[in-house]
Enzyme design. Structure first.
Site, PDB file in Angstrom:
ATOM      1  N   TYR A 174       0.868  -1.170   0.000  1.00  0.00           N
ATOM      2  CA  TYR A 174       0.000   0.000   0.000  1.00  0.00           C
ATOM      3  C   TYR A 174       0.916   1.235   0.000  1.00  0.00           C
ATOM      4  CZ  TYR A 174      -4.339  -2.629   0.842  1.00  0.00           C
ATOM      5  OH  TYR A 174      -5.432  -3.452   0.721  1.00  0.00           O
ATOM      6  N   ARG A 350      -8.276 -16.162   9.078  1.00  0.00           N
ATOM      7  CA  ARG A 350      -9.145 -17.144   8.444  1.00  0.00           C
ATOM      8  C   ARG A 350      -9.809 -18.090   9.436  1.00  0.00           C
ATOM      9  NH1 ARG A 350      -4.599 -19.165   4.419  1.00  0.00           N
ATOM     10  NH2 ARG A 350      -3.407 -18.508   6.243  1.00  0.00           N
TER      11      ARG A 350
END
Length: 402
Positions: A174, A350
């Site tokens: 980013y 997850r």
């Protein structure tokens, strides 16, 4: 007499800056895909309420952009007055379940989809962006200053919205991370070349946030240890950046990550590479292209518990600040291992998506070994960010959000 065990209990309350968490387990920021109008929805609130009710110490809302062009696509929330009431509803819901809540703030930089946002993607240097099939624009010094100030404003908004902490996104290539990367940053001015120059954007963002919030909320950051691509950031430079961040004194903890959303996203998500599922999310001709060359971009890496520990323990040996271990934390054994290795917190992604109540079940397990995560690391949850992030094993159909 026996010597008391100095290893922290992962389920005991712990200090994070001015904040006290009910345990040392953080739900990592994973984009929820639940904001079609760039505003909070009931689906987003429920996404974070569930793990809060399930025992997590703190959940992290991702990804809240500091500027409109800093979104990875137009559906993401960006900080503005219209977003605050919904975010306040979210933080209230999490707090009612006894958990804390952090806002991940940052600017997507070259990872932004310029076509979706209708605004140019900003990068250290001009380059082709395969996400939007457009060229990125080299950020000017005015852009860099504006984005730094936007981080400070985002942190102030976070306080107004009831967040207990902010996590500054310094990873995954980013904006700040792209400046750190020698592969992406080809500038010839004071923001390119030496690591000291390339680290200016990341350090300035942290300083701006800390100056804006003081000790009213906790401030953490997510930093790449490695980009996972030749010529990208590697452990030696990343560790030096972490040392500078520690010296600057702006952070209460650092979460260690890897991978590039732009160049190698699967480096963080160990396990299967769901190429057919990713391809299905794109229109033609991109869909065909992903099917044909997806293996060159979506590499599969074998999964193992605590898969970032070998990298992260090098940071633990050199730093005094609290560190958050991410990657393959799915059971009590890996949590306790992280505590023994000197990490103050662990982050889970997850496994919590698969089982939002996993933490309560692990905490209730007196044997410490009976409860195992049901996540199979198929990574088919990853493409669902475009239709509502979920575990497709238990929830194959997308929600009615979009």
């Amino acid at each position: 007499m026996t010597t008391p065990d100095p290893t922290p209990d992962v389920f005991a309350p712990a200090k994070l800056g001015p904040l006290t968490l009910r345990n040392r387990i953080v739900k990592a920021a994973t984009f929820e895909g639940a904001t079609p109008d760039a505003l909070v929805t009931d689906s987003l609130i429920e996404y974070h309420r569930k793990p809060a009710a399930g025992g997590i110490g703190m959940t992290t809302v991702a990804y809240l952009a500091v500027a409109p062009e800093g979104r990875t696509d137009r559906h993401q929330i960006y900080w503005r007055p219209e977003a605050i009431p919904g975010l306040r509803r979210l933080t209230d819901a999490v707090h009612k379940e006894g958990a804390a809540v952090s806002a991940q703030i940052g600017h997507a930089g070259p990872v932004a989809n310029a076509k979706s946002n209708g605004l140019p993607a900003l990068a250290p240097s001009r380059s082709f962006n395969p996400i939007s099939m457009k060229a990125t624009r080299a950020a000017t010094e005015d852009d860099i200053k504006r984005i730094g100030e936007a981080h400070a404003n985002a942190a102030k908004y976070a306080i107004e919205a009831g967040f207990d902490a902010v996590e500054i996104h310094l990873g995954h290539n980013y904006f700040a991370s792209s400046f750190l990367s020698p592969k992406i940053n080809k500038r010839k001015d004071g923001y390119g070349g030496s690591l000291a120059n390339r680290a200016k954007v990341a350090r300035a963002a942290v300083r701006a946030v800390r100056d804006a919030v003081g000790d009213r909320i906790a401030v953490t950051a997510k930093l790449n240890m490695s980009d996972g691509v030749p010529g990208g950031i590697w452990l030696d430079e990343s560790l030096q950046t972490a040392k500078w961040l520690e010296e600057d004194g702006g952070l209460d903890a650092l979460e260690l990550t890897v991978g590039s959303s732009l160049l190698n996203p699967m480096y963080l998500f160990r396990g299967d590479a769901p190429i057919p599922e990713f391809a299905a999310t794109f229109p033609q001709p991109q869909q065909l292209g992903v099917k044909l060359i997806g293996k060159k971009f979506l590499h599969a890496y074998p999964y193992q518990d605590a898969f970032l520990l070998d990298y992260a323990r090098q940071f633990r040996a050199e730093l005094k600040m609290p560190l958050i271990l991410l990657g393959g934390i799915t059971n009590r054994e890996t949590m306790d291992l992280a505590m023994r290795e000197g990490f103050e917190f662990v982050a889970m992604g997850r496994a919590i998506l698969r089982e939002p109540d996993l933490i309560n079940r692990i905490a209730a397990d007196e044997s410490r070994t009976a409860v195992k995560s049901l996540c199979i690391h198929c990574n088919k949850c990853m493409p669902t960010i475009y239709s509502g992030t979920r575990c497709v094993v238990i929830d194959p159909e997308p929600p009615a959000t979009f």
